[in-house]
Write an enzyme that holds these catalytic residues in place. Structure first.
Site, PDB file in Angstrom:
ATOM      1  N   LEU B  10       0.817  -1.222   0.000  1.00 19.54           N
ATOM      2  CA  LEU B  10       0.000   0.000   0.000  1.00 19.54           C
ATOM      3  C   LEU B  10       0.844   1.263   0.000  1.00 19.54           C
ATOM      4  CD1 LEU B  10      -2.776  -1.135   0.038  1.00 19.54           C
ATOM      5  CD2 LEU B  10      -3.165  -0.207   2.304  1.00 19.54           C
ATOM      6  N   SER B 247      -8.663 -12.360  11.884  1.00 23.86           N
ATOM      7  CA  SER B 247      -8.838 -10.925  12.053  1.00 23.86           C
ATOM      8  C   SER B 247      -9.490 -10.504  13.367  1.00 23.86           C
ATOM      9  CB  SER B 247      -9.695 -10.407  10.903  1.00 23.86           C
ATOM     10  OG  SER B 247     -10.001  -9.056  11.120  1.00 23.86           O
ATOM     11  N   ARG B 282      -4.765  -4.969  21.310  1.00 20.71           N
ATOM     12  CA  ARG B 282      -4.109  -6.257  21.055  1.00 20.71           C
ATOM     13  C   ARG B 282      -3.078  -6.631  22.113  1.00 20.71           C
ATOM     14  NH1 ARG B 282      -3.545  -5.482  14.495  1.00 20.71           N
ATOM     15  NH2 ARG B 282      -5.773  -5.765  14.106  1.00 20.71           N
ATOM     16  N   GLU B 373       4.936   0.258   7.052  1.00 17.42           N
ATOM     17  CA  GLU B 373       5.343  -0.441   8.272  1.00 17.42           C
ATOM     18  C   GLU B 373       6.840  -0.298   8.548  1.00 17.42           C
ATOM     19  OE1 GLU B 373       3.876  -4.461   8.630  1.00 17.42           O
ATOM     20  OE2 GLU B 373       4.987  -4.819  10.490  1.00 17.42           O
ATOM     21  N   ARG B 383      -0.123  -0.668  18.184  1.00 15.20           N
ATOM     22  CA  ARG B 383      -0.984  -0.170  17.104  1.00 15.20           C
ATOM     23  C   ARG B 383      -2.415  -0.652  17.307  1.00 15.20           C
ATOM     24  NH1 ARG B 383      -2.952  -2.462  12.799  1.00 15.20           N
ATOM     25  NH2 ARG B 383      -1.550  -4.248  12.664  1.00 15.20           N
ATOM     26  N   LEU B 389      -3.542  -0.327   7.775  1.00 16.45           N
ATOM     27  CA  LEU B 389      -3.837  -0.006   6.374  1.00 16.45           C
ATOM     28  C   LEU B 389      -3.891   1.507   6.208  1.00 16.45           C
ATOM     29  CD1 LEU B 389      -6.516  -2.731   5.475  1.00 16.45           C
ATOM     30  CD2 LEU B 389      -4.189  -2.535   4.581  1.00 16.45           C
TER      31      LEU B 389
END
Lengths: 248, 575
Positions: B10, B247, B282, B373, B383, B389
């Site tokens: 990306l 995910s 996370r 990244e 993060r 993204l």
């Protein structure tokens, strides 16, 4: 469970080199797939005769069947090697490179032609620029669903390998780009330039080269409705043909 | 104006497009066809405060969630730019034809993600990264067809070409089929080379994510920032060859994490964190799962795994919104997550750290930029899901124009640089390559790699003890010694896979030490970096960006204050 995995690999040093078969036996572990077996060979590149050899060369990247890189012919079927689970494959397992693309080395092939064909059919939405023009067009969810199905194409080459009308000498642009043409033609902005795509697929190597063998849909790992898309596109080209005749 | 971009994900592709739109001549290098880059493994979505769900979401809230999620280690001014640009970026992707899921009215639908309370995540099934990457790949193909961009597929970046004034004038790269090495001139070089999951052996990353490019320029003098901050994704399928991502969207859509305790299902995240439940960030979810399995011994079947349960959801709903990951689980595990809970465990996933860049994404070497990244900019110590993204796209989106601005202010262009500068670097790289071909020792590079991964995952993982970090660094030094005794099993000069891997392995070993010693030095716990010996965040001493500089004897560390000009640091709480 067998205590080892028996592989027969078709190896070749380059497109002009003669292919040869080399066999390997790798200790069995649960939950292995074809790529994890190839990775084991790398750690100790010795063939079944106990001879030292070079590690096998192959393409891979994501290992979760999303990138399409590790496509090869496994026990005669074209598929991704990462999702080819050893426990589900009869042995010996034969690995061959895709047959319709030039071999680079061993199981690695050159699939640049796939991307060339996407270029040829202008498989993109022709936006004016990436600057912020506010939201795009509203799209009904049911329309989005089938366009999304087609937009999951990994350009892996399975449909090309299975198609009897495509080979290294044919000009046929192949099943996958045709489905892309339909998706971009139906997109609200993409539709504005659909004539360009239609002219291409009505020309040489275009949609009329499809022999309707329907092998592509069987081979597609993502179950993209390729044959439905091609049938729809066939109707659209007829209408497009009539319309452009009236505009003359 | 000539720009070289390395990497086809990306960040790389948006850099290419923005530079081409500004009229530059662009050369785009990638290990794999752009379409196979690692961005496509991102599943859940991309964040933007579109506020289309009647929840009073705002740019400010997105900003605060990101800063708090990152435990205040991210510089705040760049993060502000990121969240402000997010809605416009989503709309640009929308116009490119990305098949975002829609509301019944045809607007872009949004879903919930971790560490937030508002729906803010736009998504295309559970393959959002794939869909965004494909859209950019299509746009770049248009530029290639127009002759404005030239692609070099199957080439590996080796080094920056740096002139005597310390300015970057181009790159050296190797064609991985012919194995030839060439030098290329450019006025600006943008590295968009992704993360370095392969340093951990097995991770959620693609095998191309070695961090080798970042490791190479680190050895040329670019500092590596915040290396110790490695995100472990709480929900990945354990596996032999790869830890496959499931995910965070599965929890965003109602998935619940549990294991058995006293014979009954125990929803430990919901019990410990009632305010956010299964949607804690996370780092917190990973630590909780680690605690339940490793410290309390309550993993399913006595193994390191717990359930991620979606079986209470409607099957059609799951197919439309999470189809991509359901398919991966079925294909690789042979069980249907619609009927049986998935078994998951934390896995190395994302590197918050990366090349140190200024706010224009330029490294300390003028003309050399980093985006995506591989830079360190937006995520601090942890993060938030669906911000990657966004940061990859945004950094490419601004890096392209920043490179153009830099070129317009240059005193002299790369075309004026003497050929000897390029020949010198080419000779250096040719010598390194030759020395690898000549390696005839007894060590196998893939085994050294495996041992490195095992060390990193055991000793530099979710929980980090001081003594284990020291043990890890000793092991890395041992592996560095053993590296010199590698025997290369393939000396072929055509499509040789081993030779480039040996070079990557060296660069990985350099960065592994940056991660390990960076972690050892940081005597506190913040975000993903958790040291039981120092369980609290310590702003007085450690509200600082780590900068590692390469030296012959190992990394040298410097520390820099963090920009906290917009939001005063406060305690980070999700319970």
């Amino acid at each position: 469970m067998p205590d080892s995995i028996h592989l027969k690999i078709k190896r070749q040093n380059g497109s002009r080199d003669l292919p040869r078969w080399e066999e390997f036996k790798v200790p069995y572990k649960p939950n292995m797939n074809v790529l994890s077996v190839l990775m084991e060979i790398r750690k100790n590149p010795v063939n079944v005769n106990g001879e030292k050899t070079t590690p096998v060369v192959w393409d891979c990247s994501c290992l979760e069947e999303v990138c399409g890189a590790c496509t090869m012919v496994i026990n005669g079927n074209v598929r991704q090697a990462c999702s080819a689970l050893i426990d589900k494959l009869p042995q010996p397992i034969t690995l061959q490179p895709l047959s319709k693309f030039p071999v680079v080395r061993d199981l690695k092939v050159d699939r640049a032609v796939l991307f060339e064909h996407l270029k040829k059919v202008k498989a993109w939405v022709n936006i004016d620029g990436t600057f912020d023009l506010g939201p795009g067009p509203r799209v009904p969810e049911r329309e989005r669903r089938w366009m999304y199905e087609i937009s999951r194409c990994m350009t892996c080459g399975c449909c090309y390998e299975a198609c009897p009308n495509f080979n290294s000498r044919s000009k046929f642009i192949g099943p996958a780009p045709l489905a892309q043409v339909l998706r971009f033609n139906k997109h609200p902005i993409g539709a504005m330039t659909q004539e360009e795509r239609m002219e291409t697929i009505m020309g040489e190597g275009g949609i009329t080269d499809c022999g309707n063998a329907q092998n592509c849909i069987e081979a597609c790992p993502k179950k993209i409705p390729l044959t439905t898309a091609i049938a729809q596109l066939n109707r659209d080209t007829t209408i497009h043909g009539i319309r452009s005749w009236f505009r003359k | 104006m000539k720009v070289i971009v390395i990497g086809g994900g990306l960040a790389g592709l948006l850099s290419v497009i923005k530079a081409a739109e500004a009229g530059a001549e662009v050369e785009a290098f990638s290990l794999v066809p752009f379409k196979r880059s690692h961005s496509l493994c991102a599943q859940g979505g991309i964040n933007a405060a579109l506020n289309t769900k009647g929840e009073n979401d705002s740019i400010q809230q997105h900003f605060e969630d990101t800063i708090v999620g990152g435990d205040f280690l991210a510089n705040q001014t760049p993060v502000k730019g990121l969240v402000e640009a997010a809605p416009g970026l989503i709309y640009a992707f929308d116009r490119m034809g990305v098949m975002f899921n829609r509301t019944p009215e045809g607007f872009i639908d949004l879903r919930l993600f971790g560490g937030v309370k508002n729906r803010r995540t736009a998504f295309a099934g559970a393959t959002t990264g794939q869909q965004l990457l494909y859209a950019l790949d299509e746009q770049v193909r248009k530029w290639i067809a127009a002759g404005k961009v030239k692609e070099y597929i199957g080439w590996e970046f080796l080094s920056a070409v740096i002139d005597d004034e310390g300015i970057c004038r181009g790159i050296t790269a190797q064609d991985l089929n012919s194995m030839e090495i060439h030098a290329f001139r450019a006025d600006a070089v943008i590295l968009a080379t992704g993360g370095e999951g392969m340093i951990y052996g097995k991770s959620t990353n693609s095998v191309i994510c070695t961090g080798s490019a970042a490791g190479a320029v680190y050895q040329q003098g670019v500092p590596f920032a915040n290396g110790e901050f490695v995100q472990f994704h709480p929900t990945a399928m354990p596996g032999d060859d790869k830890l496959r991502l499931m995910s965070e969207a599965s929890r965003g859509e109602g998935g619940r994490i549990w294991t058995y305790k006293d014979g009954k299902p125990w929803y430990f995240l919901e019990e410990w964190y009632p305010a956010y439940g299964n949607l804690v960030p996370r780092d917190i979810a990973s630590r909780a799962i680690y605690k339940v399995c490793v410290e309390m011994g309550l993993g399913i079947d006595g193994k390191n795994q717990v359930y991620l349960d979606l079986t209470h959801k409607d099957p059609e709903f799951l197919e439309v919104r999470l189809g991509g990951i359901m398919e991966i689980y079925r294909n690789f595990y042979g069980e249907d997550p619609v009927k049986v809970p998935m078994k998951i465990f934390p896995a190395p996933h994302y590197f918050m750290g990366g090349m140190y860049v200024d706010w224009n994404h330029m490294t300390n070497i003028p003309g050399l930029f980093a985006a995506g990244e591989c830079d360190y900019m937006y995520h601090g110590a942890n993060r938030l899901g669906a911000n990657s993204l966004l940061s990859a796209a945004y950094s490419g989106y601004i890096c392209g124009p920043n490179a153009i601005k830099y070129i317009k202010g240059m005193q002299k262009s790369a075309a004026d640089t003497p050929q000897s500068i390029f020949d010198r670097e080419l000779a250096r790289q040719t010598e390194i390559t030759q020395s690898i071909y000549n390696m005839d020792g007894t060590e196998n590079p893939y085994i050294i790699h495996e041992e490195m991964g095992e060390t990193m995952i055991t000793d530099v993982g979710v929980v980090r003890y001081e003594k284990n970090l020291l043990r890890a660094d000793e092991k890395l030094q041992e592996l560095t010694e053993r590296y010199k005794n590698i025997g290369i099993n393939d000396t072929g000069r055509w499509a040789n896979d081993v030779m480039p891997f040996v070079r990557q392995l060296w660069n990985m070993l350099q960065l592994a030490r940056v991660i390990t010693l960076g972690a050892y030095n940081r005597k506190e716990s913040r975000g993903s970096h958790y040291m039981p010996d120092y369980p609290e965040r310590n702003d007085d001493q450690w509200l600082k960006t780590t900068k590692a500089y390469w030296t012959e004897s190992g990394p040298r560390f410097e520390y820099e204050d963090v920009d906290v000009s917009l939001l005063k640091p406060r305690a980070r709480k999700y319970d």
